[in-house]
Motif scaffolding. Structure first.
Motif, mmCIF file in Angstrom:
data_model
loop_
_atom_site.group_PDB
_atom_site.id
_atom_site.type_symbol
_atom_site.label_atom_id
_atom_site.label_comp_id
_atom_site.label_asym_id
_atom_site.label_seq_id
_atom_site.Cartn_x
_atom_site.Cartn_y
_atom_site.Cartn_z
ATOM 1 N N LEU A 138 -19.457 -4.593 -3.449
ATOM 2 C CA LEU A 138 -18.338 -5.443 -3.075
ATOM 3 C C LEU A 138 -18.337 -6.675 -3.959
ATOM 4 O O LEU A 138 -19.334 -7.395 -4.035
ATOM 5 C CB LEU A 138 -18.449 -5.839 -1.596
ATOM 6 C CG LEU A 138 -17.499 -6.934 -1.106
ATOM 7 C CD1 LEU A 138 -16.056 -6.467 -1.201
ATOM 8 C CD2 LEU A 138 -17.830 -7.323 0.329
ATOM 9 N N CYS A 139 -17.218 -6.895 -4.634
ATOM 10 C CA CYS A 139 -17.100 -8.062 -5.511
ATOM 11 C C CYS A 139 -16.536 -9.229 -4.707
ATOM 12 O O CYS A 139 -15.422 -9.173 -4.206
ATOM 13 C CB CYS A 139 -16.200 -7.747 -6.701
ATOM 14 S SG CYS A 139 -16.067 -9.104 -7.871
ATOM 15 N N LEU A 140 -17.328 -10.276 -4.581
ATOM 16 C CA LEU A 140 -16.900 -11.432 -3.804
ATOM 17 C C LEU A 140 -16.115 -12.438 -4.630
ATOM 18 O O LEU A 140 -15.688 -13.459 -4.114
ATOM 19 C CB LEU A 140 -18.119 -12.120 -3.188
ATOM 20 C CG LEU A 140 -18.936 -11.260 -2.215
ATOM 21 C CD1 LEU A 140 -20.137 -12.042 -1.718
ATOM 22 C CD2 LEU A 140 -18.080 -10.790 -1.061
ATOM 23 N N THR A 141 -15.904 -12.147 -5.930
ATOM 24 C CA THR A 141 -15.157 -13.080 -6.767
ATOM 25 C C THR A 141 -13.662 -12.916 -6.603
ATOM 26 O O THR A 141 -12.887 -13.776 -7.004
ATOM 27 C CB THR A 141 -15.520 -12.865 -8.251
ATOM 28 O OG1 THR A 141 -15.197 -11.508 -8.620
ATOM 29 C CG2 THR A 141 -16.998 -13.116 -8.475
ATOM 30 N N ASP A 142 -13.229 -11.783 -6.016
ATOM 31 C CA ASP A 142 -11.808 -11.547 -5.775
ATOM 32 C C ASP A 142 -11.483 -11.827 -4.311
ATOM 33 O O ASP A 142 -12.350 -11.792 -3.450
ATOM 34 C CB ASP A 142 -11.413 -10.100 -6.110
ATOM 35 C CG ASP A 142 -11.616 -9.800 -7.585
ATOM 36 O OD1 ASP A 142 -11.518 -10.751 -8.382
ATOM 37 O OD2 ASP A 142 -11.876 -8.633 -7.924
ATOM 38 N N ALA A 143 -10.212 -12.063 -4.066
ATOM 39 C CA ALA A 143 -9.767 -12.262 -2.682
ATOM 40 C C ALA A 143 -9.677 -10.899 -2.004
ATOM 41 O O ALA A 143 -8.744 -10.148 -2.220
ATOM 42 C CB ALA A 143 -8.412 -12.973 -2.667
ATOM 43 N N TYR A 144 -10.658 -10.605 -1.176
ATOM 44 C CA TYR A 144 -10.719 -9.266 -0.575
ATOM 45 C C TYR A 144 -9.544 -9.025 0.357
ATOM 46 O O TYR A 144 -9.060 -7.906 0.485
ATOM 47 C CB TYR A 144 -12.032 -9.114 0.204
ATOM 48 C CG TYR A 144 -12.290 -7.704 0.665
ATOM 49 C CD1 TYR A 144 -11.834 -7.250 1.901
ATOM 50 C CD2 TYR A 144 -12.984 -6.813 -0.146
ATOM 51 C CE1 TYR A 144 -12.069 -5.955 2.326
ATOM 52 C CE2 TYR A 144 -13.226 -5.511 0.276
ATOM 53 C CZ TYR A 144 -12.764 -5.096 1.507
ATOM 54 O OH TYR A 144 -12.998 -3.805 1.919
ATOM 55 N N ASP A 145 -9.082 -10.079 1.002
ATOM 56 C CA ASP A 145 -8.000 -9.905 1.961
ATOM 57 C C ASP A 145 -6.650 -9.700 1.293
ATOM 58 O O ASP A 145 -5.662 -9.415 1.961
ATOM 59 C CB ASP A 145 -7.911 -11.118 2.893
ATOM 60 C CG ASP A 145 -9.157 -11.233 3.750
ATOM 61 O OD1 ASP A 145 -9.693 -10.177 4.120
ATOM 62 O OD2 ASP A 145 -9.576 -12.358 4.033
ATOM 63 N N ASN A 146 -6.611 -9.853 -0.023
ATOM 64 C CA ASN A 146 -5.362 -9.645 -0.737
ATOM 65 C C ASN A 146 -5.116 -8.155 -0.899
ATOM 66 O O ASN A 146 -5.809 -7.478 -1.631
ATOM 67 C CB ASN A 146 -5.429 -10.326 -2.111
ATOM 68 C CG ASN A 146 -4.107 -10.215 -2.859
ATOM 69 O OD1 ASN A 146 -3.128 -9.684 -2.328
ATOM 70 N ND2 ASN A 146 -4.087 -10.719 -4.083
ATOM 71 N N GLN A 147 -4.106 -7.643 -0.237
ATOM 72 C CA GLN A 147 -3.848 -6.207 -0.262
ATOM 73 C C GLN A 147 -3.434 -5.740 -1.649
ATOM 74 O O GLN A 147 -3.550 -4.561 -1.975
ATOM 75 C CB GLN A 147 -2.735 -5.857 0.741
ATOM 76 C CG GLN A 147 -3.091 -6.181 2.182
ATOM 77 C CD GLN A 147 -4.152 -5.255 2.715
ATOM 78 O OE1 GLN A 147 -4.382 -4.177 2.203
ATOM 79 N NE2 GLN A 147 -4.835 -5.692 3.762
ATOM 80 N N ASN A 148 -2.937 -6.643 -2.489
ATOM 81 C CA ASN A 148 -2.488 -6.253 -3.832
ATOM 82 C C ASN A 148 -3.612 -6.243 -4.848
ATOM 83 O O ASN A 148 -3.408 -5.898 -6.013
ATOM 84 C CB ASN A 148 -1.379 -7.202 -4.302
ATOM 85 C CG ASN A 148 -0.146 -7.112 -3.414
ATOM 86 O OD1 ASN A 148 0.187 -6.030 -2.932
ATOM 87 N ND2 ASN A 148 0.522 -8.242 -3.202
ATOM 88 N N SER A 149 -4.797 -6.659 -4.439
ATOM 89 C CA SER A 149 -5.919 -6.660 -5.362
ATOM 90 C C SER A 149 -6.301 -5.237 -5.715
ATOM 91 O O SER A 149 -6.532 -4.403 -4.846
ATOM 92 C CB SER A 149 -7.117 -7.383 -4.737
ATOM 93 O OG SER A 149 -8.218 -7.351 -5.600
ATOM 94 N N GLN A 150 -6.371 -4.930 -6.999
ATOM 95 C CA GLN A 150 -6.632 -3.580 -7.452
ATOM 96 C C GLN A 150 -8.117 -3.270 -7.519
ATOM 97 O O GLN A 150 -8.516 -2.126 -7.489
ATOM 98 C CB GLN A 150 -6.000 -3.360 -8.844
ATOM 99 C CG GLN A 150 -4.489 -3.512 -8.848
ATOM 100 C CD GLN A 150 -3.823 -2.457 -7.986
ATOM 101 O OE1 GLN A 150 -4.223 -1.310 -7.964
ATOM 102 N NE2 GLN A 150 -2.796 -2.874 -7.259
ATOM 103 N N SER A 151 -8.948 -4.270 -7.645
ATOM 104 C CA SER A 151 -10.380 -4.011 -7.770
ATOM 105 C C SER A 151 -11.159 -5.068 -7.027
ATOM 106 O O SER A 151 -10.969 -6.261 -7.252
ATOM 107 C CB SER A 151 -10.794 -4.023 -9.253
ATOM 108 O OG SER A 151 -12.182 -3.869 -9.374
ATOM 109 N N ASN A 152 -12.028 -4.619 -6.141
ATOM 110 C CA ASN A 152 -12.892 -5.526 -5.400
ATOM 111 C C ASN A 152 -14.350 -5.219 -5.675
ATOM 112 O O ASN A 152 -15.213 -5.493 -4.865
ATOM 113 C CB ASN A 152 -12.599 -5.396 -3.902
ATOM 114 C CG ASN A 152 -11.188 -5.791 -3.549
ATOM 115 O OD1 ASN A 152 -10.376 -4.934 -3.259
ATOM 116 N ND2 ASN A 152 -10.875 -7.070 -3.613
#
Length: 271
Positions: free
Chosen positions: A246-260
């Motif tokens: 799990l990458c904590l550098t991205d906003a996990y709650d963002n549904q549009n995030s392509q990579s976590n």
């Protein structure tokens, strides 16, 4: 006028009547078989309903998309059982709670062909993982579980606990498939000197719904406690089929995030 030929009486041929009755019964049986065949075909093609385990140990038909908390609890409870090691078997009776029985471990064959032991709680919880992934996961658990965990000497015993900081709401990635992020730490404590080792455990769990069947001996007393625990676990009709960092550098709650996912964590427990 006198009749020279006698009147011909109509006779009933029993063989002909029997043939017509038999033919009619065969047509009726054929129609019944046709109806039964169509009914069985409809039942076999119908998707079985999913069941959600309630707090009172009862089940009801439900849709996991409408019960995201059930998916999140499934991941959290599975991983807690996987990494909570006390050196004793789980307490089932009051006597077990006051006088814990030592955990002798469960022997497994690692993917490398070696025979090692894993804690009983880990072995039971591993049945919530897809079969093609389960053995590899247990192999890494065996590498992590120290032999001191299975000794009766409390001065050498090592306990392990999973401290969950956050379990993210499940994100649907496909029909009957979800992704759940877990931010946690594996804490190992040596009782002799209270030394602690902290291992980050931040993972993405891919979960899918599965079929579940009742144990054939569920209504008898011939089932061991381990069998009951395993079938209760499978009765939740969910399984983990993949684990990623799990990458904590991205906003996990963002549904549009392509990579976590990112490479900052250890490659352990990765499929």
């Amino acid at each position: 006028m006198t009749r020279f030929l006698p009147e011909k009486k109509t006779t009933v041929n029993l063989l002909t009547v029997f043939a017509f009755v038999t033919f009619g019964l065969q047509i009726l049986v054929l129609l019944v078989l046709l109806v039964q065949g169509l009914t069985i075909r409809n039942l076999s093609s119908r998707k079985p309903p999913n069941f959600v385990q309630l707090d009172n140990a009862t089940s009801k038909t439900n849709n996991f998309d409408q019960q995201p908390e059930a998916i999140r609890q499934f991941v959290s409870q599975t991983m807690a059982g996987m990494f909570n090691w006390t050196g004793a078997l789980p307490a089932i009776t009051i006597e077990d709670a006051t006088n814990p029985k030592p955990d002798k471990g469960i022997s497994i064959i690692t993917p490398e062909g070696a025979t090692k032991k894993v804690p009983t709680t880990s072995w039971v919880s591993s049945f919530a993982i897809a079969e093609d992934f389960r053995q590899g996961f247990l192999g890494q658990i065996a590498e992590m579980a120290s032999a001191e965990l299975f000794t009766k000497n409390l001065n050498q015993e090592i306990t392990t606990k999973l401290l969950i900081q956050r379990a993210y709401p499940p994100q649907k990635i496909a029909p009957n498939r979800w992704k759940v992020g877990l931010v946690a730490n594996i804490v190992q404590i040596r009782r002799a000197d209270n030394k602690r080792v902290l291992i980050p455990f931040n993972k993405d769990f891919l979960v899918r719904s599965i079929d579940s069947f009742e144990h054939p001996l569920a209504n008898t007393n011939n089932i061991s406690d381990l069998q009951k625990a395993i079938y209760n676990l499978r009765a939740q009709k969910l399984e983990i089929y993949e684990i990623n960092n799990l990458c904590l550098t991205d906003a996990y709650d963002n549904q549009n995030s392509q990579s976590n996912r990112c490479g900052v964590n250890s490659s352990s427990f990765i499929r």
